[in-house]
Design an enzyme around this catalytic site. Sequence first.
Site, PDB file in Angstrom:
ATOM      1  N   GLU B 227     -55.356  49.484 -40.461  1.00  0.00           N
ATOM      2  CA  GLU B 227     -56.295  50.390 -39.804  1.00  0.00           C
ATOM      3  C   GLU B 227     -55.770  50.695 -38.404  1.00  0.00           C
ATOM      4  O   GLU B 227     -54.802  50.084 -37.958  1.00  0.00           O
ATOM      5  CB  GLU B 227     -57.708  49.788 -39.756  1.00  0.00           C
ATOM      6  CG  GLU B 227     -57.798  48.476 -39.017  1.00  0.00           C
ATOM      7  CD  GLU B 227     -59.166  47.810 -39.223  1.00  0.00           C
ATOM      8  OE1 GLU B 227     -60.068  48.124 -38.459  1.00  0.00           O
ATOM      9  OE2 GLU B 227     -59.293  46.982 -40.153  1.00  0.00           O
ATOM     10  N   LYS B 229     -55.277  50.875 -34.441  1.00  0.00           N
ATOM     11  CA  LYS B 229     -55.532  49.970 -33.324  1.00  0.00           C
ATOM     12  C   LYS B 229     -56.164  50.811 -32.226  1.00  0.00           C
ATOM     13  O   LYS B 229     -55.522  51.658 -31.623  1.00  0.00           O
ATOM     14  CB  LYS B 229     -54.254  49.307 -32.830  1.00  0.00           C
ATOM     15  CG  LYS B 229     -54.577  48.366 -31.682  1.00  0.00           C
ATOM     16  CD  LYS B 229     -53.469  47.509 -31.240  1.00  0.00           C
ATOM     17  CE  LYS B 229     -53.964  46.512 -30.183  1.00  0.00           C
ATOM     18  NZ  LYS B 229     -55.162  46.887 -29.420  1.00  0.00           N
ATOM     19  N   ARG B 249     -64.633  40.726 -25.517  1.00  0.00           N
ATOM     20  CA  ARG B 249     -63.659  39.679 -25.771  1.00  0.00           C
ATOM     21  C   ARG B 249     -63.518  38.769 -24.575  1.00  0.00           C
ATOM     22  O   ARG B 249     -63.142  37.616 -24.682  1.00  0.00           O
ATOM     23  CB  ARG B 249     -62.313  40.316 -26.105  1.00  0.00           C
ATOM     24  CG  ARG B 249     -61.477  39.445 -26.965  1.00  0.00           C
ATOM     25  CD  ARG B 249     -60.068  39.928 -26.964  1.00  0.00           C
ATOM     26  NE  ARG B 249     -59.262  39.084 -26.121  1.00  0.00           N
ATOM     27  CZ  ARG B 249     -57.984  39.276 -25.904  1.00  0.00           C
ATOM     28  NH1 ARG B 249     -57.399  40.319 -26.416  1.00  0.00           N
ATOM     29  NH2 ARG B 249     -57.322  38.444 -25.159  1.00  0.00           N
ATOM     30  N   LYS B 403     -50.752  43.157 -34.588  1.00  0.00           N
ATOM     31  CA  LYS B 403     -50.936  44.467 -33.969  1.00  0.00           C
ATOM     32  C   LYS B 403     -49.563  45.111 -33.893  1.00  0.00           C
ATOM     33  O   LYS B 403     -48.613  44.517 -33.376  1.00  0.00           O
ATOM     34  CB  LYS B 403     -51.622  44.372 -32.613  1.00  0.00           C
ATOM     35  CG  LYS B 403     -51.068  43.372 -31.647  1.00  0.00           C
ATOM     36  CD  LYS B 403     -51.939  43.345 -30.410  1.00  0.00           C
ATOM     37  CE  LYS B 403     -51.459  42.250 -29.458  1.00  0.00           C
ATOM     38  NZ  LYS B 403     -52.402  42.016 -28.367  1.00  0.00           N
TER      39      LYS B 403
END
Lengths: 352, 537
Positions: B227, B229, B249, B403
């Site tokens: 998907e 980023k 986060r 990532k």
Amino acid sequence: MSHRSQDLVQATPRGLYCPPGDFFIDPWRPVERAVITHAHADHARRGHGRYLAAGVGERVLRARLGEISLQCVGYGEAVTINGVRVSLHPAGHVLGSAQVRIDHGGEVWVVSGDYKVEPDATCTAFEPVRAHAFVTESTFGLPVYRWSSGAVLFEEVSRWWRGNAAAGRASVVYAYAFGKAQRILAGVDSSIGPIVCHGAVEALNRAYRDSGVLLPPTLLASHVADRAVLSRALVVAPPSAQGSPWLSRFGEYSDAFASGWMQLRGARRRRAVDRGFVLSDHADWPGLVQAIRESAATRVFVTHGYVPVMVRWLQEQGWDAQPMESEYGGEQDDGAETSDTPETITPGAAQD
Amino acid sequence: MRAFAALYAALDATTATRGKLAALREYFSSAEDADAAWALYFLAGARPRQVVPTRVLRELAREASGVPEWLFEESYQAVGDLAETIAHLLPEPGAGSDAPLARWIEQRLLPLRGAPEAELRERLRAAWRELDTLGRFVWNKLITGGFRVGVSRALVTRAIAEAAGLDPQAVAERLMGEWQPSASHYRALLAPAGGEARLGRPYPFFLAHPLQQPLESLGPVAHWHAEWKWDGIRGQLVCRGGAVFLWTRGEELVTERFPEMAAMGTALPPGTVIDGEILAWRDGAPLPFAVLQQRIGRKQLGPKVLAQAPVALVAYDLLEADGEDLRPRPFHERRARLEALVMQAGQPALVLSPVVTGHSWDALTALREGSRARGVEGLMLKRRESAYGAGRVKLGPGGEWWKWKIDPLSVDAVLVYAQRGHGRRASLYTDYTFAVWNDGVLVPFAKAYSGLSDAEIQQVDAFIRANTLEKFGPVRSVRAQLVMELGFEGIQRSARHKSGVAVRFPRMLRIRTDKPATEADSLAHLHQLLHSGDPAP
């Protein structure tokens, strides 16, 4: 820089000069007659005709300069040079270091060379000398530089060494090979374990021992085969050893740097060692002020270090103070990393 | 205070993780709960705001030290840190204080806030009289809001867990969420596992690693879910017992700043926790990060702001459903339930992060090339069978989340020359020249001065001093060993440069201590960037 005609010490391109006596003090260019305050490379250079220095420092001076025409005098013993009475007095900096007292017809000037006022087991303690004019260094001429006592400091070094020895790793301390290294040797608790010295340090240890200074037994790294010994050792090495292959023989080690510059966190972190021990053979700010006061001089000349700061502060306190140019090592941070063997010291590098 | 100051000194003195961990463990094993709570609070990065205005602090320090103003300034210039300068200038250090840290903070530091100046002065003088030099330094750092020490939150967590014989993940989980530096909270933190209330508490975020190895090493593409980023703020929406919490986060609770999300959360079934990206979002596409940023900075969110910068939670994982912790379940299962949930909810502010479908690595690679135009940072690759871990777990051969960012305008280059900086940085090497490889030779192509933190500059400075090859006046040539990632705004052909390219606004993005010089980029790579085409609108 302007100077009065009766000035007994003047800055010249070759070094600090005494006109009536026709001699130089710690000159940086070759001269006929040199009075040497101490054997650090920016003060004692090769190539002069005749040398005058304190007798206790003879061996270290010869170890560094080789064959020279050297006249030695005891502390306080006066010699007359061209009608000027010259005597040397303990400066407490390193073995054999001296302040130079110059007396010409009752006018007295004292040139400090480098000095510290706190006691040091490896050299004669600083002795205040009264003068009309005092030429002082200013390496640590900022009030943020204040040393704790030697006892506190060496206890700190010993505690670090003891902790490392217990954990089975060597304790490597980088210290200037002449003066500071011996001061550490004389100050630490030598019952903790073996002490190993780098060759550059050991050469000076020999000169110190030959001069009657008591140092604990030391080993040369190359003479120790047993790794277990090395892993409990205090290793004293010049700053140039940091990051060098010479260290690989010690296996795991913690390292430390001994210098007055370690007072500041930035300098400590920049040095990238585990510990910074604030150990200097120069006077801290209170020490400089104390020495200047005790000289009772009304005129003060400031050489190498935080010159403008010191001069301005002294002027504000009522002294007749001015800078005196010299080529002695200054306060540059780089000083801490200058390689340590006499041959490779670059002019203008601090000795601390 | 003495023990905490000593801990600070120990952490500050060593760069070795092992040494830091040992110092932390030692402190936390012997500290009282209330002190440990405050120590944790400060070490984990929380900073109470500055409680004493700098002006007052300087004046008072000058008075106490008896040095004239100009000499204070000279000293400050040499030291480069106000708290430290003051610690060194104050007269005779006191004996140091054995009074507990909690008492220092609660009875001496906190009351300073908003105190009348006269009282402030009296309290400060009293504190300084009592403390030794190190204590004064740490105290000064605390009252100026400048307390920082080089330990990660994870390391502190680990030390506390080890000292108490607990699982570090359980401690990390308890640390998420609202946490007060008090003895009772600290005791709760160390309570035996199980049975705790967790109304608003988020789960530790699972973090992806940057993909650096060849795609083929990941195995068949069918094992992976891809998907986009997103370039937003990672967030966790926690809906339990009728309440809604939105966490970032950074473990900051931001529910109030995103009323749309709070409203949307109340419409979800209780016992739901979604992991996703908070984005400025309009007409099914992200707006630039800057739009979101404008909103974050505002205290008042008027209708105008809400209309100009609408937000959505782009959901990519479901961590809890009907109160059940789904993290151990495989990703594909969580994803299926997430899709059903989003569909059912029908909330405009809750968007499903779309699947990027590629039947081969090549196909995905091609899709990734279009990232810039879509306003995304690249692709995320998640192993379809992966559980939801905690933090950035150590990876075996089977890394779970990757990532795979595009960064066409950055390059890993080798430091080859360094020059001293100016002013306050006069004694440090801060200006660097970087080179890339060309036929086995390093070709200099850019100079960079900015981007590193002070601490990093000092590390690099130490590296330079230890690895100097030659000195030319203020410039040193350096052994080609240190790699840094340089970012730049543009690249053009240039006949004037030996490298044949000129980059615009180069700056250091990070130090790549993980990369040997041999793995730095090549000139060919720079030339490719010339053709990589154009940046996103």
